[in-house]
Design a protein around this motif. Structure first.
Motif, PDB file in Angstrom:
ATOM      1  N   MET A   1      15.696  -0.714  13.765  1.00 24.84           N
ATOM      2  CA  MET A   1      14.647   0.047  13.436  1.00 24.84           C
ATOM      3  C   MET A   1      13.217  -0.595  13.386  1.00 24.84           C
ATOM      4  SD  MET A   1      14.065   2.781  10.284  1.00 24.84           S
ATOM      5  CE  MET A   1      15.079   3.836  10.817  1.00 24.84           C
ATOM      6  N   LYS A   2      12.047  -0.278  14.033  1.00 29.00           N
ATOM      7  CA  LYS A   2      11.026  -0.475  13.786  1.00 29.00           C
ATOM      8  C   LYS A   2      10.045   0.647  13.828  1.00 29.00           C
ATOM      9  CE  LYS A   2       7.334  -3.645  16.015  1.00 29.00           C
ATOM     10  NZ  LYS A   2       6.081  -3.030  15.665  1.00 29.00           N
ATOM     11  N   ILE A   3       9.247   0.326  12.775  1.00 30.76           N
ATOM     12  CA  ILE A   3       8.126   1.693  12.218  1.00 30.76           C
ATOM     13  C   ILE A   3       6.869   1.215  12.695  1.00 30.76           C
ATOM     14  CG2 ILE A   3       7.524   2.796  10.110  1.00 30.76           C
ATOM     15  CD1 ILE A   3      10.102   1.712   8.758  1.00 30.76           C
ATOM     16  N   THR A   4       5.979   1.984  12.865  1.00 35.09           N
ATOM     17  CA  THR A   4       4.757   1.862  13.386  1.00 35.09           C
ATOM     18  C   THR A   4       3.756   3.118  12.472  1.00 35.09           C
ATOM     19  OG1 THR A   4       4.427   3.046  15.509  1.00 35.09           O
ATOM     20  CG2 THR A   4       4.569   0.567  15.373  1.00 35.09           C
ATOM     21  N   VAL A   5       2.701   3.029  12.011  1.00 36.05           N
ATOM     22  CA  VAL A   5       1.955   4.049  11.540  1.00 36.05           C
ATOM     23  C   VAL A   5       0.487   4.227  12.188  1.00 36.05           C
ATOM     24  CG1 VAL A   5       3.087   3.900   9.118  1.00 36.05           C
ATOM     25  CG2 VAL A   5       1.001   2.616   9.435  1.00 36.05           C
ATOM     26  N   ASP A   6       0.031   5.353  12.029  1.00 36.02           N
ATOM     27  CA  ASP A   6      -1.273   5.569  12.840  1.00 36.02           C
ATOM     28  C   ASP A   6      -2.363   5.926  11.585  1.00 36.02           C
ATOM     29  OD1 ASP A   6      -3.617   6.451  14.079  1.00 36.02           O
ATOM     30  OD2 ASP A   6      -2.426   7.771  15.532  1.00 36.02           O
ATOM     31  N   GLU A   7      -2.855   5.052  11.245  1.00 38.40           N
ATOM     32  CA  GLU A   7      -3.734   4.998  10.045  1.00 38.40           C
ATOM     33  C   GLU A   7      -4.780   6.096  10.306  1.00 38.40           C
ATOM     34  OE1 GLU A   7      -5.431   1.186   8.624  1.00 38.40           O
ATOM     35  OE2 GLU A   7      -3.418   0.514   8.258  1.00 38.40           O
ATOM     36  N   ASP A   8      -5.279   6.219  11.605  1.00 35.73           N
ATOM     37  CA  ASP A   8      -6.215   7.306  11.809  1.00 35.73           C
ATOM     38  C   ASP A   8      -5.902   8.571  11.476  1.00 35.73           C
ATOM     39  OD1 ASP A   8      -8.188   5.183  12.400  1.00 35.73           O
ATOM     40  OD2 ASP A   8      -7.522   5.292  14.516  1.00 35.73           O
ATOM     41  N   LYS A   9      -4.504   8.896  11.701  1.00 42.90           N
ATOM     42  CA  LYS A   9      -3.890  10.265  11.654  1.00 42.90           C
ATOM     43  C   LYS A   9      -3.370  10.561  10.264  1.00 42.90           C
ATOM     44  CE  LYS A   9      -0.883  11.846  14.867  1.00 42.90           C
ATOM     45  NZ  LYS A   9       0.259  12.111  15.722  1.00 42.90           N
ATOM     46  N   CYS A  10      -3.401   9.484   9.393  1.00 44.30           N
ATOM     47  CA  CYS A  10      -2.931   9.633   8.029  1.00 44.30           C
ATOM     48  C   CYS A  10      -3.990  10.523   7.355  1.00 44.30           C
ATOM     49  CB  CYS A  10      -2.727   8.263   7.454  1.00 44.30           C
ATOM     50  SG  CYS A  10      -2.177   8.371   5.669  1.00 44.30           S
ATOM     51  N   CYS A  11      -3.486  11.388   6.391  1.00 44.67           N
ATOM     52  CA  CYS A  11      -4.295  12.244   5.729  1.00 44.67           C
ATOM     53  C   CYS A  11      -3.972  11.844   4.136  1.00 44.67           C
ATOM     54  CB  CYS A  11      -3.728  13.856   5.986  1.00 44.67           C
ATOM     55  SG  CYS A  11      -2.290  14.143   5.359  1.00 44.67           S
ATOM     56  N   GLY A  12      -3.190  10.830   3.876  1.00 43.01           N
ATOM     57  CA  GLY A  12      -3.323  10.482   2.533  1.00 43.01           C
ATOM     58  C   GLY A  12      -2.173  11.513   1.534  1.00 43.01           C
ATOM     59  N   ALA A  13      -1.534  12.093   1.931  1.00 38.45           N
ATOM     60  CA  ALA A  13      -0.660  13.017   1.399  1.00 38.45           C
ATOM     61  C   ALA A  13       0.418  12.335   0.330  1.00 38.45           C
ATOM     62  CB  ALA A  13       0.150  14.017   2.194  1.00 38.45           C
ATOM     63  N   GLY A  14       0.741  11.119   0.758  1.00 40.92           N
ATOM     64  CA  GLY A  14       1.636  10.352  -0.119  1.00 40.92           C
ATOM     65  C   GLY A  14       3.335  10.645   0.134  1.00 40.92           C
ATOM     66  N   SER A  15       3.477  11.378   0.850  1.00 44.92           N
ATOM     67  CA  SER A  15       5.057  11.839   0.993  1.00 44.92           C
ATOM     68  C   SER A  15       5.736  10.874   1.521  1.00 44.92           C
ATOM     69  CB  SER A  15       5.087  13.245   2.144  1.00 44.92           C
ATOM     70  OG  SER A  15       4.460  14.518   1.776  1.00 44.92           O
ATOM     71  N   CYS A  16       5.303   9.785   2.192  1.00 45.02           N
ATOM     72  CA  CYS A  16       6.075   8.831   2.761  1.00 45.02           C
ATOM     73  C   CYS A  16       6.293   7.880   1.302  1.00 45.02           C
ATOM     74  CB  CYS A  16       5.301   7.977   3.719  1.00 45.02           C
ATOM     75  SG  CYS A  16       3.607   7.477   3.388  1.00 45.02           S
ATOM     76  N   VAL A  17       5.232   7.567   0.434  1.00 44.40           N
ATOM     77  CA  VAL A  17       5.565   6.680  -0.665  1.00 44.40           C
ATOM     78  C   VAL A  17       6.543   7.273  -1.369  1.00 44.40           C
ATOM     79  CG1 VAL A  17       4.182   5.758  -2.667  1.00 44.40           C
ATOM     80  CG2 VAL A  17       3.186   5.981  -0.311  1.00 44.40           C
ATOM     81  N   LEU A  18       6.469   8.739  -1.744  1.00 45.48           N
ATOM     82  CA  LEU A  18       7.660   9.347  -2.477  1.00 45.48           C
ATOM     83  C   LEU A  18       8.916   9.194  -2.039  1.00 45.48           C
ATOM     84  CD1 LEU A  18       5.458  12.708  -3.457  1.00 45.48           C
ATOM     85  CD2 LEU A  18       5.884  10.604  -4.909  1.00 45.48           C
ATOM     86  N   THR A  19       9.112   9.356  -0.574  1.00 42.41           N
ATOM     87  CA  THR A  19      10.436   9.237   0.153  1.00 42.41           C
ATOM     88  C   THR A  19      10.966   7.854   0.319  1.00 42.41           C
ATOM     89  OG1 THR A  19       9.637  11.243   1.230  1.00 42.41           O
ATOM     90  CG2 THR A  19      11.424  10.029   2.206  1.00 42.41           C
ATOM     91  N   ALA A  20      10.052   6.892   0.479  1.00 42.05           N
ATOM     92  CA  ALA A  20      10.451   5.606   0.960  1.00 42.05           C
ATOM     93  C   ALA A  20       9.520   4.545   0.237  1.00 42.05           C
ATOM     94  CB  ALA A  20      10.610   5.204   2.201  1.00 42.05           C
TER      95      ALA A  20
END
Length: 66
Positions: A1-20
Motif C-alpha cells: 500500500m502506498k498513500i498520497t494526500v492532496d493538501e490542496d483538497k484537504c479541508c481540515g476535518a480531521g476524520s483521517c486522524v481520528l480513523t488512523a
C-alpha cells in the motif's frame, strides 16, 4: 500500500486522524493533513482505507503496490 494526500483538497476535518492516527496527523496552524507513514504496515491498511473513504474532501489516495 502506498498513500498520497492532496493538501490542496484537504479541508481540515480531521476524520483521517481520528480513523488512523498512526498514519495521519494535522498541522497545528491550519489543520491540513500530514502524512506520517506513506507505506504503513499491513495491520494499518483497513484503517487507512476507512480514512480515505470518510475523508469529506477526498484528499487521500490509496494505491496498491505489487
Amino acid at each position: 500500500m502506498k498513500i498520497t494526500v492532496d493538501e490542496d483538497k484537504c479541508c481540515g476535518a480531521g476524520s483521517c486522524v481520528l480513523t488512523a492516527p498512526d498514519v495521519f496527523d494535522q498541522r497545528d496552524e491550519d489543520g491540513i493533513v500530514v502524512l506520517l507513514e506513506a507505506r504503513p504496515p499491513r495491520e494499518r491498511h483497513d484503517a487507512v482505507r476507512e480514512a480515505a473513504t470518510v475523508c469529506p474532501a477526498a484528499a487521500i489516495h490509496v494505491g496498491e503496490e505489487a
